[in-house]
Design a protein around this motif. Structure first.
Motif, PDB file in Angstrom:
ATOM      1  N   ALA A 118       0.840  -1.202   0.000  1.00 36.79           N
ATOM      2  CA  ALA A 118       0.000   0.000   0.000  1.00 36.79           C
ATOM      3  C   ALA A 118       0.877   1.253   0.000  1.00 36.79           C
ATOM      4  O   ALA A 118       0.550   2.246  -0.662  1.00 36.79           O
ATOM      5  CB  ALA A 118      -0.922  -0.012   1.220  1.00 36.79           C
ATOM      6  N   LEU A 139      -0.919   8.333   6.234  1.00 34.44           N
ATOM      7  CA  LEU A 139      -2.249   7.992   5.717  1.00 34.44           C
ATOM      8  C   LEU A 139      -2.666   6.591   6.138  1.00 34.44           C
ATOM      9  O   LEU A 139      -3.804   6.339   6.508  1.00 34.44           O
ATOM     10  CB  LEU A 139      -2.250   8.082   4.182  1.00 34.44           C
ATOM     11  CG  LEU A 139      -2.323   9.489   3.584  1.00 34.44           C
ATOM     12  CD1 LEU A 139      -2.011   9.438   2.092  1.00 34.44           C
ATOM     13  CD2 LEU A 139      -3.697  10.105   3.811  1.00 34.44           C
ATOM     14  N   LEU A 140      -1.717   5.670   6.084  1.00 31.08           N
ATOM     15  CA  LEU A 140      -2.049   4.287   6.431  1.00 31.08           C
ATOM     16  C   LEU A 140      -2.274   4.129   7.935  1.00 31.08           C
ATOM     17  O   LEU A 140      -3.082   3.302   8.360  1.00 31.08           O
ATOM     18  CB  LEU A 140      -0.955   3.341   5.937  1.00 31.08           C
ATOM     19  CG  LEU A 140      -0.865   3.250   4.414  1.00 31.08           C
ATOM     20  CD1 LEU A 140       0.355   2.449   3.996  1.00 31.08           C
ATOM     21  CD2 LEU A 140      -2.123   2.628   3.825  1.00 31.08           C
ATOM     22  N   LEU A 161      -3.556   6.470   9.818  1.00 26.24           N
ATOM     23  CA  LEU A 161      -4.897   7.028   9.989  1.00 26.24           C
ATOM     24  C   LEU A 161      -5.945   6.006   9.560  1.00 26.24           C
ATOM     25  O   LEU A 161      -6.988   5.843  10.196  1.00 26.24           O
ATOM     26  CB  LEU A 161      -4.985   8.282   9.118  1.00 26.24           C
ATOM     27  CG  LEU A 161      -6.016   9.322   9.458  1.00 26.24           C
ATOM     28  CD1 LEU A 161      -5.855   9.800  10.881  1.00 26.24           C
ATOM     29  CD2 LEU A 161      -5.869  10.497   8.493  1.00 26.24           C
ATOM     30  N   ALA A 162      -5.626   5.300   8.494  1.00 29.75           N
ATOM     31  CA  ALA A 162      -6.545   4.287   7.979  1.00 29.75           C
ATOM     32  C   ALA A 162      -6.712   3.139   8.980  1.00 29.75           C
ATOM     33  O   ALA A 162      -7.802   2.607   9.170  1.00 29.75           O
ATOM     34  CB  ALA A 162      -6.026   3.737   6.653  1.00 29.75           C
ATOM     35  N   PHE A 163      -5.627   2.801   9.630  1.00 26.49           N
ATOM     36  CA  PHE A 163      -5.652   1.731  10.635  1.00 26.49           C
ATOM     37  C   PHE A 163      -6.633   2.103  11.750  1.00 26.49           C
ATOM     38  O   PHE A 163      -7.480   1.318  12.159  1.00 26.49           O
ATOM     39  CB  PHE A 163      -4.226   1.560  11.165  1.00 26.49           C
ATOM     40  CG  PHE A 163      -4.052   0.488  12.197  1.00 26.49           C
ATOM     41  CD1 PHE A 163      -3.896  -0.836  11.816  1.00 26.49           C
ATOM     42  CD2 PHE A 163      -4.019   0.811  13.542  1.00 26.49           C
ATOM     43  CE1 PHE A 163      -3.715  -1.821  12.772  1.00 26.49           C
ATOM     44  CE2 PHE A 163      -3.841  -0.164  14.503  1.00 26.49           C
ATOM     45  CZ  PHE A 163      -3.688  -1.490  14.113  1.00 26.49           C
ATOM     46  N   GLY A 201      -8.952   4.218  11.380  1.00 27.01           N
ATOM     47  CA  GLY A 201     -10.262   4.377  10.744  1.00 27.01           C
ATOM     48  C   GLY A 201     -11.109   3.120  10.778  1.00 27.01           C
ATOM     49  O   GLY A 201     -12.336   3.185  10.803  1.00 27.01           O
ATOM     50  N   GLU A 202     -10.467   1.966  10.821  1.00 29.98           N
ATOM     51  CA  GLU A 202     -11.234   0.725  10.840  1.00 29.98           C
ATOM     52  C   GLU A 202     -12.060   0.587  12.121  1.00 29.98           C
ATOM     53  O   GLU A 202     -13.069  -0.099  12.136  1.00 29.98           O
ATOM     54  CB  GLU A 202     -10.309  -0.479  10.665  1.00 29.98           C
ATOM     55  CG  GLU A 202      -9.780  -0.595   9.239  1.00 29.98           C
ATOM     56  CD  GLU A 202      -8.678  -1.626   9.105  1.00 29.98           C
ATOM     57  OE1 GLU A 202      -8.777  -2.692   9.722  1.00 29.98           O
ATOM     58  OE2 GLU A 202      -7.699  -1.342   8.390  1.00 29.98           O
ATOM     59  N   GLU A 244     -14.839   3.779  11.877  1.00 25.21           N
ATOM     60  CA  GLU A 244     -16.004   3.666  10.995  1.00 25.21           C
ATOM     61  C   GLU A 244     -17.190   3.009  11.707  1.00 25.21           C
ATOM     62  O   GLU A 244     -18.313   3.076  11.237  1.00 25.21           O
ATOM     63  CB  GLU A 244     -15.643   2.943   9.690  1.00 25.21           C
ATOM     64  CG  GLU A 244     -15.326   1.477   9.834  1.00 25.21           C
ATOM     65  CD  GLU A 244     -14.766   0.883   8.534  1.00 25.21           C
ATOM     66  OE1 GLU A 244     -14.846  -0.337   8.370  1.00 25.21           O
ATOM     67  OE2 GLU A 244     -14.254   1.664   7.684  1.00 25.21           O
ATOM     68  N   LEU A 253      -5.249  17.892   6.286  1.00 23.81           N
ATOM     69  CA  LEU A 253      -5.964  17.076   5.304  1.00 23.81           C
ATOM     70  C   LEU A 253      -7.317  16.628   5.851  1.00 23.81           C
ATOM     71  O   LEU A 253      -8.340  16.698   5.183  1.00 23.81           O
ATOM     72  CB  LEU A 253      -5.095  15.860   4.985  1.00 23.81           C
ATOM     73  CG  LEU A 253      -5.467  15.010   3.787  1.00 23.81           C
ATOM     74  CD1 LEU A 253      -5.349  15.837   2.524  1.00 23.81           C
ATOM     75  CD2 LEU A 253      -4.543  13.808   3.706  1.00 23.81           C
ATOM     76  N   ILE A 292      -6.656  -0.108  -0.480  1.00 25.40           N
ATOM     77  CA  ILE A 292      -6.000   0.504   0.677  1.00 25.40           C
ATOM     78  C   ILE A 292      -7.078   0.793   1.714  1.00 25.40           C
ATOM     79  O   ILE A 292      -7.641   1.883   1.740  1.00 25.40           O
ATOM     80  CB  ILE A 292      -5.238   1.776   0.284  1.00 25.40           C
ATOM     81  CG1 ILE A 292      -4.382   1.513  -0.965  1.00 25.40           C
ATOM     82  CG2 ILE A 292      -4.354   2.245   1.440  1.00 25.40           C
ATOM     83  CD1 ILE A 292      -3.604   2.716  -1.453  1.00 25.40           C
ATOM     84  N   PRO A 293      -7.380  -0.185   2.547  1.00 25.21           N
ATOM     85  CA  PRO A 293      -8.475  -0.012   3.505  1.00 25.21           C
ATOM     86  C   PRO A 293      -8.269   1.240   4.348  1.00 25.21           C
ATOM     87  O   PRO A 293      -7.170   1.492   4.838  1.00 25.21           O
ATOM     88  CB  PRO A 293      -8.405  -1.267   4.383  1.00 25.21           C
ATOM     89  CG  PRO A 293      -7.697  -2.274   3.533  1.00 25.21           C
ATOM     90  CD  PRO A 293      -6.726  -1.479   2.698  1.00 25.21           C
ATOM     91  N   GLY A 294      -9.319   2.008   4.483  1.00 25.30           N
ATOM     92  CA  GLY A 294      -9.297   3.151   5.394  1.00 25.30           C
ATOM     93  C   GLY A 294      -8.745   4.438   4.809  1.00 25.30           C
ATOM     94  O   GLY A 294      -8.996   5.507   5.345  1.00 25.30           O
ATOM     95  N   VAL A 295      -7.981   4.365   3.728  1.00 28.87           N
ATOM     96  CA  VAL A 295      -7.482   5.613   3.142  1.00 28.87           C
ATOM     97  C   VAL A 295      -8.522   6.109   2.151  1.00 28.87           C
ATOM     98  O   VAL A 295      -8.768   5.483   1.118  1.00 28.87           O
ATOM     99  CB  VAL A 295      -6.124   5.416   2.431  1.00 28.87           C
ATOM    100  CG1 VAL A 295      -5.710   6.696   1.721  1.00 28.87           C
ATOM    101  CG2 VAL A 295      -5.060   5.020   3.441  1.00 28.87           C
ATOM    102  N   LYS A 296      -9.144   7.219   2.495  1.00 34.04           N
ATOM    103  CA  LYS A 296     -10.216   7.724   1.649  1.00 34.04           C
ATOM    104  C   LYS A 296      -9.647   8.234   0.320  1.00 34.04           C
ATOM    105  O   LYS A 296      -8.567   8.815   0.285  1.00 34.04           O
ATOM    106  CB  LYS A 296     -10.948   8.857   2.364  1.00 34.04           C
ATOM    107  CG  LYS A 296     -11.706   8.396   3.602  1.00 34.04           C
ATOM    108  CD  LYS A 296     -12.280   9.583   4.360  1.00 34.04           C
ATOM    109  CE  LYS A 296     -12.891   9.107   5.671  1.00 34.04           C
ATOM    110  NZ  LYS A 296     -13.295  10.227   6.523  1.00 34.04           N
ATOM    111  N   TYR A 335      -8.419  11.719   0.353  1.00 37.24           N
ATOM    112  CA  TYR A 335      -7.091  11.933   0.940  1.00 37.24           C
ATOM    113  C   TYR A 335      -6.009  11.640  -0.086  1.00 37.24           C
ATOM    114  O   TYR A 335      -5.015  12.345  -0.200  1.00 37.24           O
ATOM    115  CB  TYR A 335      -6.864  11.031   2.160  1.00 37.24           C
ATOM    116  CG  TYR A 335      -7.693  11.360   3.376  1.00 37.24           C
ATOM    117  CD1 TYR A 335      -8.556  12.452   3.400  1.00 37.24           C
ATOM    118  CD2 TYR A 335      -7.605  10.585   4.521  1.00 37.24           C
ATOM    119  CE1 TYR A 335      -9.311  12.738   4.516  1.00 37.24           C
ATOM    120  CE2 TYR A 335      -8.346  10.867   5.655  1.00 37.24           C
ATOM    121  CZ  TYR A 335      -9.200  11.944   5.639  1.00 37.24           C
ATOM    122  OH  TYR A 335      -9.934  12.221   6.755  1.00 37.24           O
TER     123      TYR A 335
END
Lengths: 446, 249
Positions: free
Chosen positions: A381, A398-399, A401-403, A405-406, A409, A437, B90-94, B97
């Motif tokens: 990724a 970003l990743l 933040l995504a972690f 985010g799971e 959500e 951002l 890419i889970p979670g990356v909007k 973004y």
């Protein structure tokens, strides 16, 4: 002298100041004090405290606050931007000025514990302490010994509470104080409510909060419980949350931890009736030398009960995280489902996690799974993002933040999800700080 | 714009590209066709900078810069953009973004400031509309749970927002039904411009009915064995790669 003596001295001084009260409360406090003195503070030789050293609390010298002064402006800056029935406590002391229960329907009672005690509210004495006894832990005993403030929430049968009930605990800077909030929530049959515990405060505060929450869900009740802990980075925070669930009730916990120097959460759900369901969602983000310990336990005490747990930890610098999640299935609790997942992300070589998932099953027809992973970010990724021109540090941000985010959500309240996302983005190392951002994306939604 | 000269690449010790030479000028659309295993995807991966590919000989130059010495993100910032055959979830990356970070990174590399939010949104919404994508895509995680067609449209959307100088599209037609193919092809065709080049890597001629290339190269066993115009693709469709391989041998 032993560490407990300082606390006992403070307690003695406090009880001498008290006026007339119902006799039962004094007896409870005495029982709490006796148990506290007998147990003493745990050490790392105690299995339950193996990874968490509480000496910074035990050796601290915490007074009790005697007022709830807090400027309206700084409180407003800390308050979650959502429409809620709100009780506010400053260093544990109830603030009527910062509370607002306008429009609370008759079917819902929300009051500070002090008022319930003053009124000798007949309904409080019974349930208080039923789920969290003084034997549970030193901290539960200590909370009981000092029990005088907190919140009582009682929801009549068949009531859907129209707005969240927000319990806001503000930590004020100054000489260190301690508070022992006690929260009692009774959600009657087929009622539905959202409860938010929010811990925040002034950056330089260094106080000790030791909260006990007892949450009782009657048949078919639904409770969504958010605990947003963004206490000042000098604060100590210990919380014990016990949930009792009757048949067909559904409890969802969102345990979001960003603040505090030393944090310990104990979250326990007792699934006592068929069809009861519990969901534990957790997110913790530690940096600097923060220590965040989450102990969770689901007790499947009845057949056909369901639990689902997802905890995620992000640790940077020299932060230390602990996840200890236990799923217990009582003998003959058949056809239960219990799922547990814990994932941790280490952003630095010196960050540390102790993860311990446990299953204890005494029934043979069950569906259970658990797993824990600790690792770094997905390199594929990162590559994909870099091929779009995004530098590696930002890609990692970003990743991360995504972690988070799971878990986020799952959060239905935008004000909380956005607050936490922004906090995580803002806490990322400077080179990949993404607060701007996230702010922009949030603005687009509005 | 892009010069690939006598490129030799090995992957895990096995030589995949064996002396590939290719020149692409601004304004041109090139298609590289070839059988499976010929090295088509290797070429685009090496240009993009993916790990695990060892260049043992030869060079890649983009607008006078040595591509092989550039970081992955520097290549993209310089205008060299790869659309993936299998876009990564890419889970979670909007999406929002990704688009915003990528665009701002490119602007920063050019010494420009961030694009103001209203202008950015206007741009993105226009491109979304062009790709027949709903605005809700922006708040969804990159490619997560997307259908094959949605993923490919999302790749093109990124191209439309980022406006690369050289757009490389690896098997952009795979997994597309005919309607999605038209949308994707319209997107790619809208990128055609004098100052821009497009490199299509494809197994099938079908895509080239919608995006007509200026040049078609046949890649067999790590080398370009034949170069022609759009007609060459049709010959390949009719006769297969065997005919070409034989004529070369």
């Amino acid at each position: 002298m032993s560490d407990t003596q300082t606390f006992l001295d403070t307690l003695k001084a406090r009880s001498q100041q008290r006026g007339a009260e119902p006799t039962w409360i004094a007896a409870r406090r005495q029982a709490g004090a006796a148990r506290f003195e007998a147990m003493g503070f745990p050490t790392r030789r105690d299995e339950e405290w193996k990874y968490t050293d509480v000496r910074s609390i035990a050796q601290g010298n915490f007074a009790l606050a005697d007022n709830a002064e807090f400027s309206q402006a700084s409180a407003a800056a800390l308050t979650l931007p959502l429409d809620a029935y709100r009780l506010t406590f400053v260093n544990g002391v109830y603030s009527a000025a910062l509370s607002n229960l306008d429009g609370l329907p008759d079917s819902v009672q929300v009051m500070p514990l002090s008022k319930a005690l003053t009124d000798n509210h007949e309904a409080v004495g019974g349930p208080l302490g039923r789920l969290t006894g003084v034997d549970f832990s030193t901290f539960a005993a200590l909370n009981t010994a000092f029990m005088e403030e907190g919140a009582v929430v009682r929801i009549a049968p068949g009531t859907v509470v129209d707005k969240p009930i927000l319990l806001q605990f503000l930590s004020r800077e100054g000489a260190p104080v301690m508070s022992h909030p006690r929260i009692l929530v009774e959600v009657a049959g087929r009622s539905e409510a959202t409860l938010i515990e929010h811990y925040a405060g002034q950056a330089d505060a260094a106080n000790f909060t030791n909260v006990v929450a007892e949450l009782m869900l009657d048949r078919g009740a639904i409770l969504n419980h958010y605990k947003l802990q963004e206490a000042p980075l000098g604060d100590m925070h210990v919380a014990s949350i016990h949930v009792e669930q009757s048949r067909d009730s559904r409890y969802s916990s969102y345990n979001l931890n960003l603040g505090g120097a030393l944090v310990r959460n104990d979250l326990i759900s007792d699934l006592n009736g068929q069809g009861a369901e519990t969901n534990f969602y957790g997110l913790f983000f530690g940096q600097g030398r923060q220590h965040v310990d989450n102990h969770t336990k689901v007790n499947h005490n009845a057949p056909l009960t369901f639990s689902n747990e997802n905890y995620k930890g992000i640790l940077d610098d020299r932060a230390h995280g602990v996840f200890n999640g236990k799923v217990y299935v009582k003998r003959d609790s058949q056809k239960i489902e219990g799922f547990q997942s814990n994932q941790n992300l280490l952003l630095s070589d010196r960050a540390h996690i102790d993860a311990k998932p446990e299953l204890e099953i005494y029934a043979d027809d069950v569906k259970c799974s658990h797993g824990t992973t600790t690792g770094q970010l997905d390199e594929e990724a990162i590559y994909a993002l870099r091929t779009r021109g995004i530098d590696e540090a930002t890609a990692r941000g970003l990743l991360t933040l995504a972690f988070a985010g799971e878990v986020l959500e799952q959060v239905a309240l935008d004000a909380i999800a956005e607050r936490v996302e922004l906090a995580v983005a803002g806490k990322l190392p400077e080179r990949f700080n993404l607060a701007g951002l996230v702010e922009a994306a949030v603005a687009l939604n509005d | 714009m892009l010069q690939v000269n006598d490129l030799h690449v090995t992957v895990e010790g096995k030589e995949i590209l064996k002396g590939l030479t290719l020149t692409i000028n601004a304004g041109e659309v090139h298609a590289i066709m070839g059988p499976n295993g010929a090295g088509k995807s290797t070429l685009s991966a090496v240009i993009a900078g993916k790990d695990g590919y060892e260049v043992t000989q030869g060079s890649i130059t983009f607008e006078g810069q040595n591509v092989l010495e550039m970081e992955i993100e520097e290549r993209a910032q310089a205008g060299l953009l790869l659309g993936f055959q299998y876009p990564v979830e890419i889970p979670g990356v909007k999406n929002i973004y990704l688009l915003k970070s990528a665009l701002n990174a490119q602007r920063a590399a050019r010494g420009e400031g961030e694009m103001p939010a209203p202008e950015f949104m206007k741009l993105v919404k226009e491109k979304l509309g062009f790709m027949k994508m709903d605005a809700s895509f922006l708040q969804r995680a990159v490619n997560e749970g997307f259908s094959g067609g949605e993923k490919k449209r999302n790749e093109i959307l990124q191209m439309l927002v980022l406006q690369p100088k050289l757009a490389m599209l690896d098997e952009i037609d795979s997994g597309l039904d005919i309607d999605a193919m038209k949308v994707v092809a319209d997107g790619v065709n809208s990128l055609r411009a004098e100052e821009r080049a497009i490199l299509l890597v494809t197994h099938y001629q079908r895509l080239l009915d919608y995006i007509v290339p200026d040049k078609v190269h046949v890649l067999v066993d790590g080398r370009i064995v034949k170069t022609g115009d759009a007609e060459l693709a049709k010959e390949l469709e009719a006769n297969g790669y065997e005919g070409i391989e034989e004529s070369v041998a």
